[in-house]
Scaffold this motif. Structure first.
Motif, PDB file in Angstrom:
ATOM      1  N   ARG A  38      38.504  38.006  30.833  1.00  0.00           N
ATOM      2  CA  ARG A  38      39.579  38.142  29.676  1.00  0.00           C
ATOM      3  C   ARG A  38      40.504  36.794  30.142  1.00  0.00           C
ATOM      4  NH1 ARG A  38      41.980  43.734  27.885  1.00  0.00           N
ATOM      5  NH2 ARG A  38      42.474  42.148  26.239  1.00  0.00           N
ATOM      6  N   LEU A  39      41.033  36.147  29.106  1.00  0.00           N
ATOM      7  CA  LEU A  39      41.849  35.155  29.286  1.00  0.00           C
ATOM      8  C   LEU A  39      42.947  35.265  28.243  1.00  0.00           C
ATOM      9  CD1 LEU A  39      42.847  32.498  30.730  1.00  0.00           C
ATOM     10  CD2 LEU A  39      41.323  31.187  29.095  1.00  0.00           C
ATOM     11  N   GLY A  40      44.098  35.172  28.531  1.00  0.00           N
ATOM     12  CA  GLY A  40      45.211  35.648  27.610  1.00  0.00           C
ATOM     13  C   GLY A  40      46.507  34.300  27.762  1.00  0.00           C
ATOM     14  N   TRP A  41      46.850  33.782  26.659  1.00  0.00           N
ATOM     15  CA  TRP A  41      48.190  33.067  26.787  1.00  0.00           C
ATOM     16  C   TRP A  41      49.229  33.497  25.994  1.00  0.00           C
ATOM     17  CZ3 TRP A  41      49.671  30.458  22.090  1.00  0.00           C
ATOM     18  CH2 TRP A  41      50.905  29.578  22.159  1.00  0.00           C
ATOM     19  N   GLU A  42      50.463  33.417  26.187  1.00  0.00           N
ATOM     20  CA  GLU A  42      51.328  34.150  25.392  1.00  0.00           C
ATOM     21  C   GLU A  42      52.544  33.319  25.462  1.00  0.00           C
ATOM     22  OE1 GLU A  42      54.334  37.915  24.938  1.00  0.00           O
ATOM     23  OE2 GLU A  42      52.871  37.721  26.440  1.00  0.00           O
ATOM     24  N   ARG A  43      53.456  32.913  24.479  1.00  0.00           N
ATOM     25  CA  ARG A  43      54.675  31.959  24.201  1.00  0.00           C
ATOM     26  C   ARG A  43      55.735  33.141  23.678  1.00  0.00           C
ATOM     27  NH1 ARG A  43      55.252  26.246  21.773  1.00  0.00           N
ATOM     28  NH2 ARG A  43      57.756  25.988  22.216  1.00  0.00           N
ATOM     29  N   PRO A  44      56.423  33.594  24.858  1.00  0.00           N
ATOM     30  CA  PRO A  44      57.334  34.618  24.285  1.00  0.00           C
ATOM     31  C   PRO A  44      58.382  34.514  23.271  1.00  0.00           C
ATOM     32  CG  PRO A  44      56.897  34.708  26.628  1.00  0.00           C
ATOM     33  CD  PRO A  44      56.467  33.528  25.968  1.00  0.00           C
ATOM     34  N   TRP A  45      58.562  33.131  23.152  1.00  0.00           N
ATOM     35  CA  TRP A  45      59.605  32.924  22.037  1.00  0.00           C
ATOM     36  C   TRP A  45      59.187  31.386  21.831  1.00  0.00           C
ATOM     37  CZ3 TRP A  45      62.191  28.798  24.496  1.00  0.00           C
ATOM     38  CH2 TRP A  45      62.279  28.612  25.626  1.00  0.00           C
ATOM     39  N   VAL A  46      59.177  31.116  20.418  1.00  0.00           N
ATOM     40  CA  VAL A  46      58.708  29.816  19.889  1.00  0.00           C
ATOM     41  C   VAL A  46      59.902  29.165  19.522  1.00  0.00           C
ATOM     42  CG1 VAL A  46      57.437  28.759  17.908  1.00  0.00           C
ATOM     43  CG2 VAL A  46      56.508  30.741  19.036  1.00  0.00           C
ATOM     44  N   ASN A  47      61.155  29.864  18.801  1.00  0.00           N
ATOM     45  CA  ASN A  47      62.270  29.340  18.389  1.00  0.00           C
ATOM     46  C   ASN A  47      63.347  30.289  18.870  1.00  0.00           C
ATOM     47  OD1 ASN A  47      62.052  31.604  16.644  1.00  0.00           O
ATOM     48  ND2 ASN A  47      61.039  30.429  15.057  1.00  0.00           N
ATOM     49  N   PRO A  48      64.627  29.821  18.276  1.00  0.00           N
ATOM     50  CA  PRO A  48      65.690  30.848  18.687  1.00  0.00           C
ATOM     51  C   PRO A  48      65.861  31.939  17.921  1.00  0.00           C
ATOM     52  CG  PRO A  48      66.464  28.200  18.324  1.00  0.00           C
ATOM     53  CD  PRO A  48      64.956  28.451  17.933  1.00  0.00           C
ATOM     54  N   TRP A  49      65.067  32.271  16.979  1.00  0.00           N
ATOM     55  CA  TRP A  49      65.023  33.519  16.144  1.00  0.00           C
ATOM     56  C   TRP A  49      64.045  34.401  16.700  1.00  0.00           C
ATOM     57  CZ3 TRP A  49      69.210  33.638  13.895  1.00  0.00           C
ATOM     58  CH2 TRP A  49      69.880  32.302  13.719  1.00  0.00           C
ATOM     59  N   GLY A  50      63.357  34.135  17.845  1.00  0.00           N
ATOM     60  CA  GLY A  50      62.727  35.147  18.581  1.00  0.00           C
ATOM     61  C   GLY A  50      61.114  35.305  18.208  1.00  0.00           C
ATOM     62  N   HIS A  51      60.582  34.217  17.426  1.00  0.00           N
ATOM     63  CA  HIS A  51      59.256  34.414  17.078  1.00  0.00           C
ATOM     64  C   HIS A  51      58.456  34.135  18.367  1.00  0.00           C
ATOM     65  CE1 HIS A  51      60.010  33.055  12.472  1.00  0.00           C
ATOM     66  NE2 HIS A  51      60.823  33.822  13.036  1.00  0.00           N
ATOM     67  N   SER A  52      57.171  34.905  18.371  1.00  0.00           N
ATOM     68  CA  SER A  52      56.400  34.639  19.571  1.00  0.00           C
ATOM     69  C   SER A  52      55.079  34.604  19.010  1.00  0.00           C
ATOM     70  CB  SER A  52      56.595  35.941  20.212  1.00  0.00           C
ATOM     71  OG  SER A  52      56.298  36.958  19.558  1.00  0.00           O
TER      72      SER A  52
END
Length: 571
Positions: free
Chosen positions: A275-289
């Motif tokens: 398994r391989l996972g990638w996460e971006r916890p916050w994309v913009n100041p409004w909490g999108h992920s």
């Protein structure tokens, strides 16, 4: 009763001198109290032993008075020899002093606060109890702690007094606490963060001007930690004496902007997998992920991408877009699936998670030698709740799940389908070592053309999480020797484990049920698997190894017994 404690020390001389302390006349907690206060000689030099002997009666009396014995008769004698020094203590504790009058008063604004109503009943002191100075201190701190939790930051004791009357074996206690004014919440100030202050303020569960409670401060701390945006959170109330206002300062350390996770595992259902996972916890100041996951296993390969948008209450409600592809090859069935969905997630105040969704599926599949391609648009709803205690390998918990999906040809789908799935799991530990897991799953589906229903929506049984003793998805209605899946599902299981060490426990289990064309077929088609296994509480979660056998099943394709290996929580 006579008991002894031995202390060995090495004096300046070459020989070893043994120190023994005998205590007679008391036992249990009272003896422990005396020994704890008396202590041990710091060395076996004659001057130090003589000093210890002289101070022993005073220390013993202090120990006894601390737990209410003011009229004790104490006899202390010492005896020395060539290789031993012995202290002999004989104690007659006498009658204890008891609490005659307990007078507790809370004055100021807290006198009208319901949280302080009946506080005497919550104290570790009662009239008629033996006087215990440690419990008195606990009672005193109880009032102070409650005052601080409720925002009475200027509170203080006007009177705190114990009056002891040894000749009457009685004590009177007076505690009078002045709370002062109750503080209100001030402004919540967030330290510099990649997230907008307006967005962070939406996670605050109270308004400026509301009465202060430590509970709401704790809830804010937990909410920020559980949000998934931060690796460290510190919420600190501040106040100026006499101001009546308590501003809240919040220090935050965000997670890394990009996080990669990897994993290697094996299950008997799917074989070896990576398994391989990638996460971006916050994309913009409004909490999108956003996140992406891929899995490559012997029998299944998948890739999934998600984009999440928090809504008005970011901790409870969000909108999630998901797209993915999956290929699976099990027994005589292989399928290729591409799907996209929109999900509205909302956590109810009761703790249940509600998901309303619309999913578009394209699935091409082969069952035996017959091939089909089906396009579906599936509105759905699900409700689930998981509760657990005990960390990665819970000792207590339960999980409930209900999901509904439906589609019609007028929605653009190739076939009409109505599908329901429900499940429950209950985990309980009795007597610290005996762990019981009970589970049940049911499913039902109705369709105007079963042959066009893709395998991902049909019901199968058998495997690590179904009926052990049978291979993955090898149970269900058959056609020409091929398991084609059923319209109904009924599964149940019972497991017992015994904790022999903190990390290991053997288990016994029985699983039963099947996938069916009709619930009426269950009595004829019921399959049962029994077996035993071992559980290891590893640092990354429980690991299970089971050996199971089918019960009274002479099907020629069924193994006499089967090993099952899996990882993850029982819930």
């Amino acid at each position: 009763m006579v008991s002894a404690i031995f202390v060995t020390a090495v004096p300046a001389q070459a020989e070893e001198l043994e120190v023994t302390i005998d205590i007679a006349g008391i036992e249990g907690e009272l003896e422990d109290q005396v020994r704890g206060r008396l202590g041990k000689p710091v060395s076996t030099e004659p001057a130090m032993l003589s000093s210890f002997r002289r101070r022993a009666p005073e220390r013993i009396r202090e120990a006894l008075e601390a737990v209410g014995y003011y009229d004790a008769d104490i006899d202390v004698r010492a005896r020395s020899g060539a290789d031993e020094w012995r202290l002999m203590v004989v104690i007659d504790p006498g009658e204890p002093v008891r609490i005659r009058d307990l007078n507790v008063q809370v004055v100021g604004e807290a006198a009208e606060d319901l949280a302080f109503a009946g506080i005497e009943s919550r104290m570790p002191l009662r009239e008629g109890d033996v006087l215990n100075h440690g419990r008195y201190e606990s009672a005193r701190r109880l009032i102070q702690s409650l005052a601080l939790e409720r925002g009475y930051f200027d509170g203080r004791y006007l009177v705190r007094r114990i009056e002891v009357y040894p000749e009457d074996y009685a004590a009177d206690i007076v505690l009078q606490y002045y709370s002062g004014q109750r503080y209100s919440f001030g402004e919540v100030v967030f330290a510099e963060s990649p997230l907008a202050d307006e967005f962070l303020q939406r996670m605050v569960g109270f308004e400026a001007g509301e009465p202060y409670t430590a509970q709401q401060v704790g809830q804010l701390n937990r909410a920020l930690r559980d949000s998934g945006y931060f690796r460290e959170v510190r919420v600190s109330p501040e106040h100026e004496p006499g101001s009546g206002v308590a501003p809240i300062n919040v220090a935050l350390k965000p997670r890394a902007r990009h996080e990669i996770t990897t994993g290697v595992g094996y299950t008997t259902d799917l074989g070896a997998r990576v398994r391989l996972g990638w996460e971006r916890p916050w994309v913009n100041p409004w909490g999108h992920s956003m996140a992406a996951d891929t899995e490559i296993a012997e029998k299944r390969q998948s890739v999934t991408g998600r984009y999440r948008i928090p809504l008005r209450d970011p901790l409870r409600t969000s909108l999630e877009y998901q797209i993915g592809a999956k290929m699976q090859d099990v027994a005589d069935i292989d399928s290729e699936q591409v799907s996209g969905s929109v999900r509205h997630r909302h956590r109810l105040l009761s703790g249940w998670q509600q998901v309303l969704s619309v999913r578009a599926d394209w699935e091409r599949f082969r069952i035996d030698e017959e091939r089909e391609t089906t396009k579906l648009l599936l509105p759905g709803a699900s409700w689930s709740r998981t509760r657990s205690r005990g960390g990665l390998d819970p000792t207590w918990g339960d999980r409930q799940m209900l999901s509904l999906e439906a589609t019609e040809t007028w929605l653009g789908s190739d076939v009409e389908i109505y599908r329901l799935r429900a499940g429950t799991r209950w985990l309980r530990t009795l007597g610290e070592r005996n762990r019981f897991l009970v589970r049940a799953d049911i499913g039902a589906m109705s369709s105007g053309d079963f042959d066009r229903v893709p395998p991902s929506l049909r019901f199968y049984a058998g495997g690590d999480q179904s009926i052990r003793g049978y291979k993955f998805q090898t149970l269900g209605p058959e056609r020409d020797g091929t398991v084609i899946g059923g319209s109904y599902l009924a599964l149940a299981g019972l497991e017992y484990g015994y904790q022999i060490t903190p990390n290991w426990r053997p288990a016994l289990f029985v699983d039963s049920g099947n996938a069916l064309e009709s619930f009426g077929d269950l009595s004829d088609e019921l399959k049962v698997g029994v077996g035993a296994g071992i559980r290891w509480s590893s640092p990354i979660g429980p690991v299970r190894l089971d050996a199971a056998v089918p019960v009274e099943d002479d099907h020629e394709q069924i193994d006499s017994w089967r090993l099952h290996f899996s990882m993850g929580s029982d819930l």
